[in-house]
Design a protein around this motif. Structure first.
Motif, PDB file in Angstrom:
ATOM      1  N   PRO A 257       1.288  -1.385   0.253  1.00  0.00           N
ATOM      2  CA  PRO A 257      -0.419  -0.143   0.149  1.00  0.00           C
ATOM      3  C   PRO A 257       0.855   1.225  -0.375  1.00  0.00           C
ATOM      4  CG  PRO A 257      -0.598  -1.099   2.230  1.00  0.00           C
ATOM      5  CD  PRO A 257       1.059  -2.110   1.501  1.00  0.00           C
ATOM      6  N   GLY A 258       0.366   2.804  -1.168  1.00  0.00           N
ATOM      7  CA  GLY A 258       1.478   3.004  -0.878  1.00  0.00           C
ATOM      8  C   GLY A 258       2.824   3.562  -1.731  1.00  0.00           C
ATOM      9  N   TYR A 259       2.815   2.182  -2.225  1.00  0.00           N
ATOM     10  CA  TYR A 259       4.029   2.007  -3.095  1.00  0.00           C
ATOM     11  C   TYR A 259       3.479   2.395  -4.685  1.00  0.00           C
ATOM     12  CZ  TYR A 259       6.637   0.481   1.298  1.00  0.00           C
ATOM     13  OH  TYR A 259       6.979   0.985   2.437  1.00  0.00           O
ATOM     14  N   ASP A 260       4.660   2.471  -5.479  1.00  0.00           N
ATOM     15  CA  ASP A 260       4.863   3.100  -6.313  1.00  0.00           C
ATOM     16  C   ASP A 260       6.077   2.722  -7.568  1.00  0.00           C
ATOM     17  OD1 ASP A 260       7.328   4.167  -6.983  1.00  0.00           O
ATOM     18  OD2 ASP A 260       6.715   6.725  -6.177  1.00  0.00           O
ATOM     19  N   SER A 262       8.518   3.033  -8.692  1.00  0.00           N
ATOM     20  CA  SER A 262      10.137   3.347  -8.642  1.00  0.00           C
ATOM     21  C   SER A 262      11.093   2.303  -7.910  1.00  0.00           C
ATOM     22  CB  SER A 262      10.258   5.058  -7.652  1.00  0.00           C
ATOM     23  OG  SER A 262      10.353   4.703  -6.145  1.00  0.00           O
ATOM     24  N   TYR A 264      12.445   3.204  -4.680  1.00  0.00           N
ATOM     25  CA  TYR A 264      12.022   3.655  -3.735  1.00  0.00           C
ATOM     26  C   TYR A 264      11.259   2.474  -3.127  1.00  0.00           C
ATOM     27  CZ  TYR A 264      13.667   8.008  -4.380  1.00  0.00           C
ATOM     28  OH  TYR A 264      14.716   9.643  -4.733  1.00  0.00           O
ATOM     29  N   THR A 265      10.553   1.251  -4.226  1.00  0.00           N
ATOM     30  CA  THR A 265       9.962   0.348  -3.616  1.00  0.00           C
ATOM     31  C   THR A 265      11.366  -1.184  -3.464  1.00  0.00           C
ATOM     32  OG1 THR A 265       8.046   1.576  -4.816  1.00  0.00           O
ATOM     33  CG2 THR A 265       8.005  -1.052  -4.546  1.00  0.00           C
ATOM     34  N   SER A 268      13.334  -0.974  -0.630  1.00  0.00           N
ATOM     35  CA  SER A 268      11.839  -0.933   0.211  1.00  0.00           C
ATOM     36  C   SER A 268      12.226  -2.559   0.552  1.00  0.00           C
ATOM     37  CB  SER A 268      10.880  -0.719   0.365  1.00  0.00           C
ATOM     38  OG  SER A 268      11.337   1.209   0.618  1.00  0.00           O
TER      39      SER A 268
ATOM     40  N   GLU B  10       6.746  12.746  -3.867  1.00  0.00           N
ATOM     41  CA  GLU B  10       7.039  11.253  -2.622  1.00  0.00           C
ATOM     42  C   GLU B  10       7.011  10.123  -3.207  1.00  0.00           C
ATOM     43  OE1 GLU B  10       4.225  12.355   0.192  1.00  0.00           O
ATOM     44  OE2 GLU B  10       2.625  12.291  -1.228  1.00  0.00           O
ATOM     45  N   HIS B  11       7.637  10.001  -2.220  1.00  0.00           N
ATOM     46  CA  HIS B  11       7.737   8.381  -2.624  1.00  0.00           C
ATOM     47  C   HIS B  11       7.467   7.402  -1.480  1.00  0.00           C
ATOM     48  CE1 HIS B  11       9.454   9.136  -6.455  1.00  0.00           C
ATOM     49  NE2 HIS B  11       9.585   9.982  -5.873  1.00  0.00           N
ATOM     50  N   ARG B  12       6.761   6.255  -1.307  1.00  0.00           N
ATOM     51  CA  ARG B  12       6.325   5.444  -0.049  1.00  0.00           C
ATOM     52  C   ARG B  12       7.996   5.128  -0.211  1.00  0.00           C
ATOM     53  NH1 ARG B  12       4.370   6.045   4.410  1.00  0.00           N
ATOM     54  NH2 ARG B  12       3.140   4.340   5.595  1.00  0.00           N
ATOM     55  N   MET B  13       8.390   4.812   1.663  1.00  0.00           N
ATOM     56  CA  MET B  13      10.102   3.973   0.846  1.00  0.00           C
ATOM     57  C   MET B  13      10.219   3.473   2.712  1.00  0.00           C
ATOM     58  SD  MET B  13      13.780   5.390  -0.333  1.00  0.00           S
ATOM     59  CE  MET B  13      15.062   4.136  -0.585  1.00  0.00           C
ATOM     60  N   ASP B  15       7.794   2.215   4.754  1.00  0.00           N
ATOM     61  CA  ASP B  15       7.044   2.397   5.070  1.00  0.00           C
ATOM     62  C   ASP B  15       6.879   3.966   6.103  1.00  0.00           C
ATOM     63  OD1 ASP B  15       5.942   0.111   4.959  1.00  0.00           O
ATOM     64  OD2 ASP B  15       6.256  -0.549   6.595  1.00  0.00           O
ATOM     65  N   GLY B  16       8.224   4.660   5.230  1.00  0.00           N
ATOM     66  CA  GLY B  16       7.717   6.088   5.446  1.00  0.00           C
ATOM     67  C   GLY B  16       7.534   7.072   4.147  1.00  0.00           C
ATOM     68  N   TRP B  17       8.123   8.310   4.425  1.00  0.00           N
ATOM     69  CA  TRP B  17       7.550   8.527   2.720  1.00  0.00           C
ATOM     70  C   TRP B  17       9.085   9.529   2.455  1.00  0.00           C
ATOM     71  CZ3 TRP B  17       3.416   8.869  -0.054  1.00  0.00           C
ATOM     72  CH2 TRP B  17       2.701   8.023   0.437  1.00  0.00           C
ATOM     73  N   GLN B  18       9.582   9.170   1.298  1.00  0.00           N
ATOM     74  CA  GLN B  18      11.103   9.849   0.530  1.00  0.00           C
ATOM     75  C   GLN B  18      10.365  11.492  -0.280  1.00  0.00           C
ATOM     76  OE1 GLN B  18      13.991   9.616   1.068  1.00  0.00           O
ATOM     77  NE2 GLN B  18      14.264  11.122  -0.013  1.00  0.00           N
TER      78      GLN B  18
END
Lengths: 282, 282
Positions: A257-260, A262, A264-265, A268, B10-13, B15-18
């Protein structure tokens, strides 16, 4: 037969080595680069290999610099091999679109002009590169494969066509049904021609459905962000998960949830993927 | 007084945010970007902040994409703030060299033409950006600072000049004695003029030597690869370590065998740095 490779750069990383090589590819008829991470030696047994296939517009360095995978590979004792995403060079056909030509090889053997002369990434990845890596590095024959987006397509497709070669496969936001989505249809039309029956050999949904029921399975892990801009139009990994469910294939699809789409995912969750592969490689 | 900031991405990373923001800087008289990592909330107490200062040619995204620090920041509950390395824009003075002008601000307040109009990174980092971050994000006033190369210089210099502000400082391959090395002498001559007495306020070796003996100390950690091509001519962190030893300042210099000046080194040891800061921030 020995193919020479040229070391372009190397960096100490997590007590192992991050290296980049150039070599002439006979499959692709051009000079190619690949990156490799060699973990610190653990004991006398040669380490297994996980191949990483990147997505559209990428080369061998995106995963190398952005995913943070070497930390886990060092801990687990896994070699990471990052190929490029297509043949390269001034002599290689190209297209103005980011999703066709150089950087967008789709891991297949092209049959159509002007692509057929160089775009044979399937042969490169199944025959040529593994032999070259085996020849130049001290590795075991245990292999797994993973990738992102177009590279997720590549990883799943290569593993489903070569189940004896790979102990496990995983993907981030893979194109699972390229015959039915815009990226795949554009690329397959160009590389393989208008006869869609020729496309099926590169479509993971088709391949999974077509495997004989006695086929020994290997586990598949898929991570998909639900804020991925390409989810609905290009990816739809639930299609593959449903086909796997129907035939009892061990595939886990995790919706994050919330991941795109990129890196960054990827950063993670890459630790989960490498531990998933390690469970089958050791 | 409220300064507005514009969210660029912004990117989810983990479980936080980049996130990446743009704002107009009154110190620098130009539009600036910074990146920030917000860890997943842990409890009701606002998280501490670690500032990261990058090296020559970098901006706010190098550390963000390459260091793999967010994983540890997420685990520890630390906010990471990555500023740019200089003022930017068509109206801002520049130089053809990679080591002067845009991308090479050296974290000082320039006094010489044509630099003085915009190059006031010291004020930006000590006065403007922390206030802006405090205003827009739920953070505590506990802060530490770290950086790489020119940014290692910046982190150590800012902390030594503002020991009440930072609980700890760390650096990878820092320029510790800019008054005596080519990068520093070129930049300080341009930004500060020929009077070398004006340079000393930005030289970590000088600052550490000049602190009053009753000054409360804060711990410093320095990692230096011994295969760093800039070690002998530009960095020489042993100079600072020797001055620290002489006055009993808690500074640990770790020489890392085989490691170079790249982000592969930073990625390999950034976890140690964040845990080092966490020990002082919590």
């Amino acid at each position: 037969m020995s193919i020479s490779i040229e070391l372009l750069e190397e960096h100490r990383m997590f007590d192992g080595w991050q290296q980049r090589y150039r070599h002439f590819s006979s499959s692709l008829q051009c000079s190619m680069t690949f990156s490799i991470y060699l973990p610190p030696p653990r004991d006398d047994s040669p380490p297994p290999v996980v191949y990483w296939l990147s997505g559209l517009t990428c080369n061998d360095e995106n995963f190398t610099t952005k995913a943070g995978a070497q930390r886990i590979a060092a801990e687990l004792g896994i070699v990471l091999v990052m190929p490029d995403t297509s043949p390269r060079g001034d002599d290689v056909a190209n297209d103005e679109g980011y999703d066709l030509g150089q950087g967008a090889g789709f891991y297949l053997n092209a049959t159509q002009s002007p692509w057929a002369a160089h775009f044979r990434m399937y042969d490169y990845l199944i025959d040529e590169l593994p032999l070259l890596v085996q020849e130049h590095f001290n590795i075991s024959d245990r292999q797994s494969i993973m990738g992102h987006s177009m590279g997720g397509h590549g990883a799943l497709m290569l593993a489903l066509r070569n189940p004896q070669r790979f102990r496990s496969a995983s993907a981030f936001a893979p194109i699972v049904n390229p015959c039915q989505v815009p990226w795949g249809r554009k690329a397959f039309t160009a590389y393989l021609g208008a006869d869609e029956s020729q496309w099926l050999q590169y479509d993971s949904c088709h391949l999974l459905s077509s495997l004989p029921s006695e086929q020994e399975t290997f586990p598949i892990l898929v991570d998909q962000g639900d804020s991925d801009q390409f989810l609905a139009d290009q990816l739809q990994p639930a299609k593959l998960a449903e086909l796997a469910r129907q035939r009892g294939w061990p595939l886990q699809l995790r919706v994050q949830p919330g991941y795109d789409h990129s890196y960054y995912t990827i950063a993670s969750f890459v630790e989960d993927h490498l531990r998933f592969h390690a469970a089958r490689l050791f």
